[in-house]
Design a protein around this motif. Structure first.
Motif, PDB file in Angstrom:
ATOM      1  N   LEU A   1       0.958  -1.367   0.066  1.00  0.00           N
ATOM      2  CA  LEU A   1      -0.386   0.069  -0.401  1.00  0.00           C
ATOM      3  C   LEU A   1       0.622   1.087  -0.215  1.00  0.00           C
ATOM      4  O   LEU A   1       1.515   1.429   0.805  1.00  0.00           O
ATOM      5  N   ASP A   2       0.597   1.577  -0.794  1.00  0.00           N
ATOM      6  CA  ASP A   2       1.675   3.681  -1.303  1.00  0.00           C
ATOM      7  C   ASP A   2       0.871   3.963  -1.237  1.00  0.00           C
ATOM      8  O   ASP A   2      -0.043   5.048  -1.661  1.00  0.00           O
ATOM      9  N   GLY A   3       1.777   5.018  -0.022  1.00  0.00           N
ATOM     10  CA  GLY A   3       0.738   6.119   0.453  1.00  0.00           C
ATOM     11  C   GLY A   3       1.314   7.594   0.125  1.00  0.00           C
ATOM     12  O   GLY A   3       1.873   8.678   1.493  1.00  0.00           O
ATOM     13  N   SER A   4       2.992   7.364  -0.360  1.00  0.00           N
ATOM     14  CA  SER A   4       3.536   8.439  -0.034  1.00  0.00           C
ATOM     15  C   SER A   4       3.939   9.907  -0.875  1.00  0.00           C
ATOM     16  O   SER A   4       2.329   9.704  -2.062  1.00  0.00           O
ATOM     17  N   ASP A   5       4.749  10.369  -1.054  1.00  0.00           N
ATOM     18  CA  ASP A   5       4.025  11.606  -1.524  1.00  0.00           C
ATOM     19  C   ASP A   5       4.652  12.550  -2.844  1.00  0.00           C
ATOM     20  O   ASP A   5       4.787  13.876  -2.694  1.00  0.00           O
TER      21      ASP A   5
ATOM     22  N   VAL B   1       5.767  -4.461  -9.688  1.00  0.00           N
ATOM     23  CA  VAL B   1       5.197  -5.193 -10.785  1.00  0.00           C
ATOM     24  C   VAL B   1       7.044  -6.397 -11.917  1.00  0.00           C
ATOM     25  O   VAL B   1       6.460  -7.526 -11.851  1.00  0.00           O
ATOM     26  N   ALA B   2       8.005  -6.192 -10.899  1.00  0.00           N
ATOM     27  CA  ALA B   2       9.066  -7.021 -11.182  1.00  0.00           C
ATOM     28  C   ALA B   2       8.916  -8.265 -10.473  1.00  0.00           C
ATOM     29  O   ALA B   2       9.268  -9.459 -10.606  1.00  0.00           O
ATOM     30  N   GLY B   3       8.607  -8.145  -8.813  1.00  0.00           N
ATOM     31  CA  GLY B   3       8.518  -8.753  -8.099  1.00  0.00           C
ATOM     32  C   GLY B   3       6.853  -9.618  -7.831  1.00  0.00           C
ATOM     33  O   GLY B   3       7.255 -10.719  -7.201  1.00  0.00           O
ATOM     34  N   GLY B   4       6.505  -9.502  -9.022  1.00  0.00           N
ATOM     35  CA  GLY B   4       5.137 -10.262  -9.036  1.00  0.00           C
ATOM     36  C   GLY B   4       4.385 -10.209  -7.728  1.00  0.00           C
ATOM     37  O   GLY B   4       3.459 -10.898  -7.270  1.00  0.00           O
ATOM     38  N   VAL B   5       4.023  -8.523  -7.225  1.00  0.00           N
ATOM     39  CA  VAL B   5       3.155  -7.694  -5.904  1.00  0.00           C
ATOM     40  C   VAL B   5       2.372  -7.388  -6.644  1.00  0.00           C
ATOM     41  O   VAL B   5       2.593  -6.346  -7.423  1.00  0.00           O
ATOM     42  N   PRO B   6       1.317  -7.014  -6.090  1.00  0.00           N
ATOM     43  CA  PRO B   6      -0.036  -6.260  -6.124  1.00  0.00           C
ATOM     44  C   PRO B   6       0.840  -5.344  -5.287  1.00  0.00           C
ATOM     45  O   PRO B   6       0.920  -4.795  -4.319  1.00  0.00           O
ATOM     46  N   LEU B   7      -0.831  -4.117  -5.964  1.00  0.00           N
ATOM     47  CA  LEU B   7      -0.108  -2.709  -5.196  1.00  0.00           C
ATOM     48  C   LEU B   7      -1.582  -1.699  -4.957  1.00  0.00           C
ATOM     49  O   LEU B   7      -2.409  -1.708  -6.511  1.00  0.00           O
ATOM     50  N   THR B   8      -1.271  -1.436  -4.333  1.00  0.00           N
ATOM     51  CA  THR B   8      -2.642  -0.022  -3.824  1.00  0.00           C
ATOM     52  C   THR B   8      -2.052   1.143  -3.469  1.00  0.00           C
ATOM     53  O   THR B   8      -1.140   0.980  -2.334  1.00  0.00           O
TER      54      THR B   8
ATOM     55  N   ALA C   1      -6.580   3.379  -5.949  1.00  0.00           N
ATOM     56  CA  ALA C   1      -6.788   2.288  -7.320  1.00  0.00           C
ATOM     57  C   ALA C   1      -5.887   0.856  -6.768  1.00  0.00           C
ATOM     58  O   ALA C   1      -4.791   1.261  -6.248  1.00  0.00           O
ATOM     59  N   ASN C   2      -5.813   0.003  -7.207  1.00  0.00           N
ATOM     60  CA  ASN C   2      -5.584  -1.178  -7.079  1.00  0.00           C
ATOM     61  C   ASN C   2      -4.660  -2.022  -8.033  1.00  0.00           C
ATOM     62  O   ASN C   2      -5.707  -1.718  -9.190  1.00  0.00           O
ATOM     63  N   PHE C   3      -2.988  -2.023  -8.414  1.00  0.00           N
ATOM     64  CA  PHE C   3      -2.976  -2.181  -9.800  1.00  0.00           C
ATOM     65  C   PHE C   3      -2.021  -3.559  -9.742  1.00  0.00           C
ATOM     66  O   PHE C   3      -1.924  -4.545  -9.129  1.00  0.00           O
ATOM     67  N   ALA C   4      -2.400  -4.930 -10.616  1.00  0.00           N
ATOM     68  CA  ALA C   4      -1.481  -5.721 -11.022  1.00  0.00           C
ATOM     69  C   ALA C   4      -0.537  -5.989 -12.476  1.00  0.00           C
ATOM     70  O   ALA C   4      -1.129  -6.948 -13.302  1.00  0.00           O
TER      71      ALA C   4
ATOM     72  N   ALA D   1      -6.229  -2.399  -0.463  1.00  0.00           N
ATOM     73  CA  ALA D   1      -5.646  -3.625   0.218  1.00  0.00           C
ATOM     74  C   ALA D   1      -6.234  -5.225   0.552  1.00  0.00           C
ATOM     75  O   ALA D   1      -5.699  -6.159   0.003  1.00  0.00           O
ATOM     76  N   LEU D   2      -7.128  -5.133   1.897  1.00  0.00           N
ATOM     77  CA  LEU D   2      -7.912  -5.877   2.255  1.00  0.00           C
ATOM     78  C   LEU D   2      -8.957  -6.698   1.117  1.00  0.00           C
ATOM     79  O   LEU D   2      -8.875  -7.768   0.654  1.00  0.00           O
ATOM     80  N   ARG D   3      -9.388  -6.052   0.241  1.00  0.00           N
ATOM     81  CA  ARG D   3     -10.178  -6.426  -0.888  1.00  0.00           C
ATOM     82  C   ARG D   3      -8.716  -7.990  -1.995  1.00  0.00           C
ATOM     83  O   ARG D   3      -9.380  -8.648  -2.608  1.00  0.00           O
TER      84      ARG D   3
END
Length: 262
Positions: free
Chosen positions: A127-131, A144-151, A163-166, A212-214
């Motif tokens: 979960l990215d909340g950076s600024d 993407v490189a590590g196969g990890v979903p991103l919120t 948004a959720n990205f895959a 993220a829970l989804r």
């Protein structure tokens, strides 16, 4: 390995378990999950409260900043006594007080291209909340490189975006598909310059926790619909929500099938 739900944990999460959309299997999945939280500031602090409240079993917190008095208006896991302390470490201490059964690790560091892969390794979702865009793109590329979903959760004055990205999955967009290559820079507008309403940040952060829970519940419970690539835009001035689809870009330099060879 899926953890057993002991009687004390059953009592703590009973309101989740009785929801048909979550159930016992869903709660067990949450308890066995690992979430990496990039930034424990305006967005990350409320997101952390509800991820910990949901029982996410392992939390990795990444932030290189220290707590300032101006943070307290919206980052409500911190108190006046925390001013001057590292956000990641103070947030980890909050988690330990809130639920000692959770495993939490703090990294007082700035995440970037040189360390992102190592910091997100083993995560079920980031979960990215950076600024700033440079950090967001570095995190997205590593996901993407590590196969990890991103919120991704972001805020500008009274508009939130979640948004959720895959991008590691065929045909799915990544965050770079959304913003392109023009934002690989640290410069960005700040809440110090633009202003920010604490309650608005809390709304976006908790919406990010829900997204993220989804992801965590995908394939386990009916709430697990990540809605990949659907950008939810929250209007805080005239309360409303609209959703737009972020298309996969075949020419994306991170996940595109037509990108130039390295």
């Amino acid at each position: 390995m899926t953890p057993a739900i002991t009687p004390d944990r059953l009592n703590r999460f009973a309101r989740h378990i009785v929801l048909p959309e979550v159930g016992g299997a869903g709660q067990a999945r949450i308890m066995g999950a690992h979430v990496v939280l990039v930034g424990v500031g305006g967005i990350g602090a409320p997101a952390l409260q509800y991820l910990a409240g949901a029982g996410v079993g392992r939390l990795t917190l990444i932030d290189d900043d220290v707590i300032e008095p101006s943070n307290l208006q919206r980052q409500t896991i911190f108190a006046l006594a925390d001013v001057g302390h590292a956000k990641a470490e103070a947030a980890a201490q909050w988690v330990a007080r809130f639920d000692p059964d959770l495993v939490v690790q703090a990294h007082r560091t700035r995440i970037g291209r040189d360390n992102a892969a190592a910091l997100i390794a083993g995560a079920d979702v980031v979960l990215d909340g950076s600024d700033n865009f440079a950090t967001r793109l570095a995190v997205s590329d590593a996901c993407v490189a590590g196969g990890v979903p991103l919120t991704s959760a972001a805020l500008g004055r009274f508009q939130g975006q979640v948004a959720n990205f895959a991008g590691h999955r065929p045909g799915e967009a990544c965050y770079r598909c959304f913003v392109g290559d023009a934002f690989d820079a640290d410069d960005c507008d700040t809440c110090a310059a633009q202003g920010v309403l604490g309650a608005m940040v809390g709304m976006v952060g908790t919406f990010g926790a829900m997204a993220a829970l989804r992801v965590l519940l995908e394939g386990v419970a009916s709430l697990g619909d990540p809605q990949w690539g659907q950008l939810h835009v929250i209007d805080g001035l005239k309360p409303g929500l609209r959703t737009m689809r972020i298309a996969h870009d075949p020419a994306c330099t991170t996940c595109g099938t037509d990108r130039p060879a390295a």
